[in-house]
Design a protein around this motif. Structure first.
Motif, PDB file in Angstrom:
ATOM      1  N   TYR A  37       0.852  -1.185   0.000  1.00 49.99           N
ATOM      2  CA  TYR A  37       0.000   0.000   0.000  1.00 49.99           C
ATOM      3  C   TYR A  37       0.887   1.233   0.000  1.00 49.99           C
ATOM      4  CZ  TYR A  37       0.273   1.774   4.869  1.00 49.99           C
ATOM      5  OH  TYR A  37       0.667   2.343   6.042  1.00 49.99           O
ATOM      6  N   LYS A  81       0.180   5.470   0.659  1.00 49.32           N
ATOM      7  CA  LYS A  81      -0.831   6.480   0.927  1.00 49.32           C
ATOM      8  C   LYS A  81      -0.218   7.733   1.556  1.00 49.32           C
ATOM      9  CE  LYS A  81      -3.649   6.306   4.401  1.00 49.32           C
ATOM     10  NZ  LYS A  81      -3.101   7.340   5.291  1.00 49.32           N
ATOM     11  N   ARG A 106      -6.906   9.585   2.018  1.00 48.41           N
ATOM     12  CA  ARG A 106      -7.062   8.549   0.998  1.00 48.41           C
ATOM     13  C   ARG A 106      -7.257   9.272  -0.323  1.00 48.41           C
ATOM     14  NH1 ARG A 106     -11.299   4.587   4.211  1.00 48.41           N
ATOM     15  NH2 ARG A 106      -9.846   3.922   5.834  1.00 48.41           N
ATOM     16  N   ALA A 111      -9.658   8.183  -3.579  1.00 47.47           N
ATOM     17  CA  ALA A 111     -10.305   6.888  -3.423  1.00 47.47           C
ATOM     18  C   ALA A 111     -11.821   6.974  -3.407  1.00 47.47           C
ATOM     19  CB  ALA A 111      -9.819   6.222  -2.139  1.00 47.47           C
ATOM     20  N   ASP A 168      -5.704  -0.349 -12.557  1.00 46.41           N
ATOM     21  CA  ASP A 168      -4.757  -0.672 -11.494  1.00 46.41           C
ATOM     22  C   ASP A 168      -3.315  -0.605 -11.994  1.00 46.41           C
ATOM     23  OD1 ASP A 168      -4.762  -2.880 -13.112  1.00 46.41           O
ATOM     24  OD2 ASP A 168      -5.333  -4.315 -11.571  1.00 46.41           O
ATOM     25  N   ASN A 170      -0.504   0.736  -6.646  1.00 45.76           N
ATOM     26  CA  ASN A 170       0.469   0.643  -5.557  1.00 45.76           C
ATOM     27  C   ASN A 170       1.674   1.552  -5.756  1.00 45.76           C
ATOM     28  OD1 ASN A 170      -0.735  -1.725  -4.036  1.00 45.76           O
ATOM     29  ND2 ASN A 170      -0.483  -2.625  -6.060  1.00 45.76           N
ATOM     30  N   ASN A 217      -4.672   4.839  -1.222  1.00 48.58           N
ATOM     31  CA  ASN A 217      -5.361   4.671   0.056  1.00 48.58           C
ATOM     32  C   ASN A 217      -4.680   3.584   0.871  1.00 48.58           C
ATOM     33  OD1 ASN A 217      -6.262   2.192  -0.893  1.00 48.58           O
ATOM     34  ND2 ASN A 217      -8.292   2.922  -1.419  1.00 48.58           N
ATOM     35  N   ASP A 218      -5.297   3.233   1.998  1.00 48.97           N
ATOM     36  CA  ASP A 218      -4.640   2.315   2.933  1.00 48.97           C
ATOM     37  C   ASP A 218      -5.055   0.864   2.749  1.00 48.97           C
ATOM     38  OD1 ASP A 218      -7.199   2.665   3.761  1.00 48.97           O
ATOM     39  OD2 ASP A 218      -6.720   3.193   5.834  1.00 48.97           O
ATOM     40  N   THR A 219      -5.627   0.521   1.605  1.00 46.58           N
ATOM     41  CA  THR A 219      -5.974  -0.866   1.307  1.00 46.58           C
ATOM     42  C   THR A 219      -4.725  -1.636   0.906  1.00 46.58           C
ATOM     43  OG1 THR A 219      -8.190  -0.233   0.579  1.00 46.58           O
ATOM     44  CG2 THR A 219      -7.362  -2.371  -0.150  1.00 46.58           C
ATOM     45  N   LEU A 220      -4.537  -2.796   1.502  1.00 43.54           N
ATOM     46  CA  LEU A 220      -3.404  -3.646   1.154  1.00 43.54           C
ATOM     47  C   LEU A 220      -3.752  -4.431  -0.103  1.00 43.54           C
ATOM     48  CD1 LEU A 220      -0.586  -4.274   2.375  1.00 43.54           C
ATOM     49  CD2 LEU A 220      -1.619  -6.308   3.404  1.00 43.54           C
ATOM     50  N   ARG A 221      -3.027  -4.180  -1.190  1.00 46.20           N
ATOM     51  CA  ARG A 221      -3.324  -4.792  -2.487  1.00 46.20           C
ATOM     52  C   ARG A 221      -2.205  -5.735  -2.921  1.00 46.20           C
ATOM     53  NH1 ARG A 221      -5.071   0.502  -2.879  1.00 46.20           N
ATOM     54  NH2 ARG A 221      -7.197   0.789  -3.627  1.00 46.20           N
TER      55      ARG A 221
END
Length: 525
Positions: A165, A167, A172, A175, A187, A191, A196-200
């Motif tokens: 992630y 950020k 965010r 987002a 996408d 990354n 944002n703080d979503t782990l992808r």
């Protein structure tokens, strides 16, 4: 006599059951192979010793004819027994190896090995717009986290993955802005830039390698999955990373696809020669899950696909020549840059070619400084192929246009530490130059996409061994034309000059110059 053999078996047991986190499975496999070879030598030595003792006794025996016959018979029987023993030894070794493999699968050595790469960065961003106004952010702070995972199941097959992630502090970015809804399905840079703080999933692929291809002396590899297509060759020097496959001059985005590499050095006799084929999909044309026909091809934009070829004709470890070609189809642009909810339209295709020369060390033994200096020069060409009735990059309808770019870089040993690196880079892009480098790790936009001139200086220094490091980087871009960081059509990608932008009343929306001063602290372990 059995003591050395027992010690070897004990060593193998230790290798299979202790310190599994300190070594990779492949290292343990090699160690076990060495121990098995030692066991084989010990068994051979024991048999040879027994055989010599037996022969000595037979020589001292009675030398009569009947005794000779008996001795010959005994010798024949012994040879048969030896053959039987040899088969037994091979079977035992195979059984031991199978047992060790089963043991390792049932211990924690079977787990994926993780490591952490965390970076805190603060950027000072300054923009001068075409109408003379300015925009800035004095301290844009970001957290970037990479969780790396690797596992080698066999000496031929492995898996690599990376969760990530990136950020801004306390925000965010983009987002949940409805105006950016059209971009949420992309996408390419999920990354790479502050989001944002979503782990992808940044990368996830299996990797197969072998020393022969269909019986020929051609080492080769094959992999498929979420590709490590960012921080490619030459870009990795500044980013202080291992180089990914693509050449960063023309492509630097996250990608899903496959690749296969063939090392041609053994059959051609040319140092370092290899060819690599790549293919992937940059965007899928598919309806949402809860549509009438889930995932059907129902949208107006076709899927974006890419095929490419990387060819290194020569590399001797110090000097190398490298080249790359790719074709990207069904590329897009926003319908209306002022209203991003209007979506995208397909505008055409693009051909891209790049070649570079790299010197990992200048001269031969002149001095330590030059031996550890890297110099490179890279050139690239892009050629548009618009769809019928479409224009690309602001050109006339249906007209194909060429763009070019060149890039020069120098990286030297640090003047204040043994492991640090300092670098200088310059690149220039023409009016219709277009790269696919949206994932470049520069917050003011890709410097390698610049239609104009870009200048960069940086130094990277270790603070605590190779675990904690810092970097200070300065990037300055002087644009001659707009649209450097847009898409491929004649809306966001329009290559109008700065004067044309002012005349069209777009002076406040077009960047004339931009600079980024970055400081970061990076922890890797």
């Amino acid at each position: 006599m059995k003591k050395p053999l027992l010690l070897s078996l004990a060593t193998i047991a230790i290798l299979g059951t202790t310190n599994v986190n300190a070594e990779s499975m492949y290292d343990r496999f090699q160690a076990m192979e060495l121990e098995m070879k030692k066991m084989k030598k010990e068994l051979d030595a024991l048999k040879a010793q027994d055989h010599a003792s037996m022969m000595q006794k037979e020589e001292d025996a009675d030398e009569e004819e009947s005794a000779d016959d008996t001795e010959a018979t005994a010798s024949s029987d012994e040879e048969d027994d030896e053959d039987d023993d040899e088969m037994t030894v091979e079977e035992q070794l195979e059984e031991i190896q199978d047992s060790i493999s089963n043991l390792n699968r049932n211990t924690n050595g079977n787990h994926i090995k993780f490591n952490v790469d965390y970076r805190f960065a603060v950027d000072n961003l300054q923009y001068k717009m075409a109408d003379g106004s300015t925009q800035k952010n004095d301290a844009f702070m970001t957290n970037r986290l990479w969780l790396n995972m690797n596992w080698a199941a066999t000496k031929h097959l492995s898996f690599t993955g990376q969760l990530a992630y990136n950020k801004a502090f306390g925000a965010r970015s983009g987002a949940s802005n409805p105006a950016n809804a059209s971009f949420e399905t992309f996408d390419w840079i999920a990354n790479e830039n502050a989001y944002n703080d979503t782990l992808r999933v940044r990368s996830a692929y299996f990797f197969y390698k072998n020393d022969t291809f269909m019986g020929s002396d051609i080492p080769w590899t094959f992999s498929v999955g979420r590709r490590p297509s960012t921080n490619g060759h030459l870009v990795n020097l500044r980013d202080d990373d291992h180089a990914a496959s693509p050449m960063g001059h023309t492509i630097n985005v996250e990608f899903d696809g496959l690749s296969s590499k063939f090392n041609l050095e053994n059959i051609t006799g040319v140092d370092g020669m290899y060819v690599k084929f790549c293919a992937g999909r940059g965007m899928s044309n598919a309806a949402p899950r809860f549509n009438t026909a889930p995932y059907a091809d129902t949208t107006s934009n076709a899927s974006i696909d890419l095929v490419g070829l990387i060819f290194t004709p020569w590399s001797d470890g110090q000097y190398s020549i490298n080249s790359q070609y790719y074709y990207a189809g069904n590329l897009i642009d926003v319908v209306n840059p002022a209203n991003q909810t209007s979506g995208f339209q397909t505008v055409g295709n693009i051909h891209s070619f790049t070649a570079n020369f790299v010197a990992n060390g200048i001269g031969d033994g002149i001095n330590d400084f030059l031996d550890d200096t890297v110099f490179f020069v890279s050139g690239a060409v892009s050629i548009t192929d618009p769809d019928k009735g479409q224009s690309m990059l602001g050109s006339a309808i249906d007209k194909s246009v060429k763009g070019y770019s060149y890039w020069i870089g120098l990286q030297t040993p640090s003047l204040i530490s043994e492991e640090g690196r300092w670098g200088l880079e310059y690149n220039h892009g023409s009016k219709f130059w277009r790269s696919i480098t949206y994932g470049e790790d520069t917050n003011i936009g890709s410097k390698l996409a610049a239609r104009g001139n870009a200048y960069e200086a940086y130094f990277t220094e270790p603070l605590i061994e190779d675990i904690l490091s810092l970097q200070i980087r300065y990037t300055y871009i002087d644009y001659n034309y707009a649209g450097s960081n847009g898409f491929f059509g004649s809306t966001s990608g329009n290559a109008m000059s700065i004067d044309q932008a002012i005349a069209a009343g777009l002076g406040s929306q077009v960047v004339d110059t931009a600079q980024d001063i970055r400081f970061y602290l990076r922890y890797r372990y």
